[in-house]
Design a protein around this motif. Structure first.
Motif, mmCIF file in Angstrom:
data_model
loop_
_atom_site.group_PDB
_atom_site.id
_atom_site.type_symbol
_atom_site.label_atom_id
_atom_site.label_comp_id
_atom_site.label_asym_id
_atom_site.label_seq_id
_atom_site.Cartn_x
_atom_site.Cartn_y
_atom_site.Cartn_z
ATOM 1 N N LEU A 133 -4.665 -30.902 -5.888
ATOM 2 C CA LEU A 133 -3.870 -30.191 -6.759
ATOM 3 C C LEU A 133 -3.712 -28.963 -7.474
ATOM 4 O O LEU A 133 -2.427 -28.765 -7.700
ATOM 5 N N GLY A 136 -0.599 -28.905 -5.076
ATOM 6 C CA GLY A 136 1.238 -29.987 -5.633
ATOM 7 C C GLY A 136 0.689 -30.470 -5.169
ATOM 8 O O GLY A 136 2.365 -31.477 -4.701
ATOM 9 N N LYS A 138 -0.692 -33.286 -5.439
ATOM 10 C CA LYS A 138 -0.908 -34.775 -6.058
ATOM 11 C C LYS A 138 -1.407 -34.287 -7.076
ATOM 12 O O LYS A 138 -1.316 -32.877 -7.782
ATOM 13 N N GLY A 139 -0.590 -35.346 -8.548
ATOM 14 C CA GLY A 139 -0.969 -34.624 -10.195
ATOM 15 C C GLY A 139 0.035 -33.706 -10.090
ATOM 16 O O GLY A 139 0.670 -33.390 -9.280
ATOM 17 N N SER A 140 0.362 -33.204 -11.428
ATOM 18 C CA SER A 140 0.811 -32.240 -11.868
ATOM 19 C C SER A 140 0.589 -30.969 -12.228
ATOM 20 O O SER A 140 -1.479 -30.493 -11.972
ATOM 21 N N ARG A 141 1.403 -30.279 -12.831
ATOM 22 C CA ARG A 141 0.284 -28.994 -12.690
ATOM 23 C C ARG A 141 -0.600 -28.560 -13.667
ATOM 24 O O ARG A 141 -1.410 -27.757 -13.633
ATOM 25 N N GLU A 142 -0.164 -29.148 -14.527
ATOM 26 C CA GLU A 142 -1.027 -29.906 -15.848
ATOM 27 C C GLU A 142 -1.772 -30.203 -15.410
ATOM 28 O O GLU A 142 -3.682 -29.287 -15.945
ATOM 29 N N ASP A 143 -2.420 -31.370 -14.863
ATOM 30 C CA ASP A 143 -3.675 -31.512 -14.013
ATOM 31 C C ASP A 143 -4.418 -30.358 -12.834
ATOM 32 O O ASP A 143 -6.001 -30.281 -13.704
ATOM 33 N N LYS A 145 -4.413 -27.906 -13.621
ATOM 34 C CA LYS A 145 -4.625 -25.923 -14.758
ATOM 35 C C LYS A 145 -6.120 -26.169 -15.017
ATOM 36 O O LYS A 145 -6.766 -26.086 -15.645
ATOM 37 N N LYS A 146 -5.998 -27.923 -15.425
ATOM 38 C CA LYS A 146 -7.056 -28.805 -16.688
ATOM 39 C C LYS A 146 -8.455 -28.499 -15.359
ATOM 40 O O LYS A 146 -9.420 -28.712 -15.752
#
Ligand SMILES: [Zn+2]
Ligand SMILES: [Zn+2]
Length: 221
Positions: A133, A136, A138-143, A145-146
């Motif tokens: 994650l 980068g 897979k998933g988004s930057r928001e993911d 961060k979360k």
């Protein structure tokens, strides 16, 4: 995990713990003293269901930490120091074959002549896939961060839990970091902080330990 990510997590968690204690009026502060380098000679082979692991046994880590704390005390500081806390990136294992490291979310403590040595592994707190994650892949930057936030919260709670033990607190059954989890989901549901009763116990224990530390210094002359 990359060193940069680990450092970010450690610095952040130390900062947040210090802010927590400052805002709560508890006179405990964590002083970052750097990374610990263990000699490869300490490595042991451990047979696990997933194959043989080369790991540092807890006994060796505790010895190294004890020596490090003695060194820090000798160097002198304007902080009263009698505890050392290590966060490890690897799982905690022991030469003792009955040590149940797969189940272990929380840390280990040992007291040597009034000095407290605490070790907590960050490994069980790491959300699966965090590295990809963050890269980068897979998933988004928001993911990303979360997941990073989740990881930090888990470690921070672990740190507060161990510091609680470091000042003599036992486990409790309230909404509290001193309530040990049966699963990582349960740990995620715990608040970042102590229940009222543990908070009062911790505050008293810290105040009491400041007094006794003062006495210890006088005894040494
Ligand atoms: Zn515990
Ligand atoms: Zn509690």
């Amino acid at each position: 995990m990359e060193r940069k990510v680990i450092e970010d997590v450690v610095f952040n968690v130390v900062d947040e713990a210090n802010r927590f204690f400052a805002e709560s009026g508890i006179d405990v502060r964590l002083l970052y003293i750097g990374q610990l380098h263990l000699e490869p000679g300490y490595l042991i082979s451990l047979n696990t269901p997933e194959g043989t692991l080369r790991v540092y046994p807890l006994e060796a880590i505790i010895d190294v930490l004890h020596a490090r704390l003695l060194g820090e005390i000798e160097r002198g500081s304007n902080m009263k120091m009698n505890k050392i806390f290590a966060l490890t990136t690897f799982p905690l294992v022991s030469r003792n074959p009955y040590f149940d490291f797969y189940e272990r979310f929380l840390g280990i403590q040992e007291t040597r002549l009034g000095l407290r040595i605490m070790v907590l592994s960050m490994k069980p707190f790491e959300p699966p896939g965090l590295t990809s994650l963050l890269n980068g892949n897979k998933g988004s930057r928001e993911d990303a961060k979360k997941h990073l936030r989740l990881f930090k919260d888990r470690v921070l709670k672990g740190l507060l839990h161990e510091i609680g033990h470091g000042f003599g607190l036992g486990h409790c059954t309230n909404e509290c970091v001193m309530n040990p989890p049966d699963s990582i989901e349960e740990w995620d549901s715990r608040p970042v902080g102590y229940c009222h009763s543990c908070f009062i116990d911790l505050k008293r224990a810290v105040e009491w330990s400041e007094l006794s530390l003062g006495e210890g210094e006088r005894e040494q002359g």
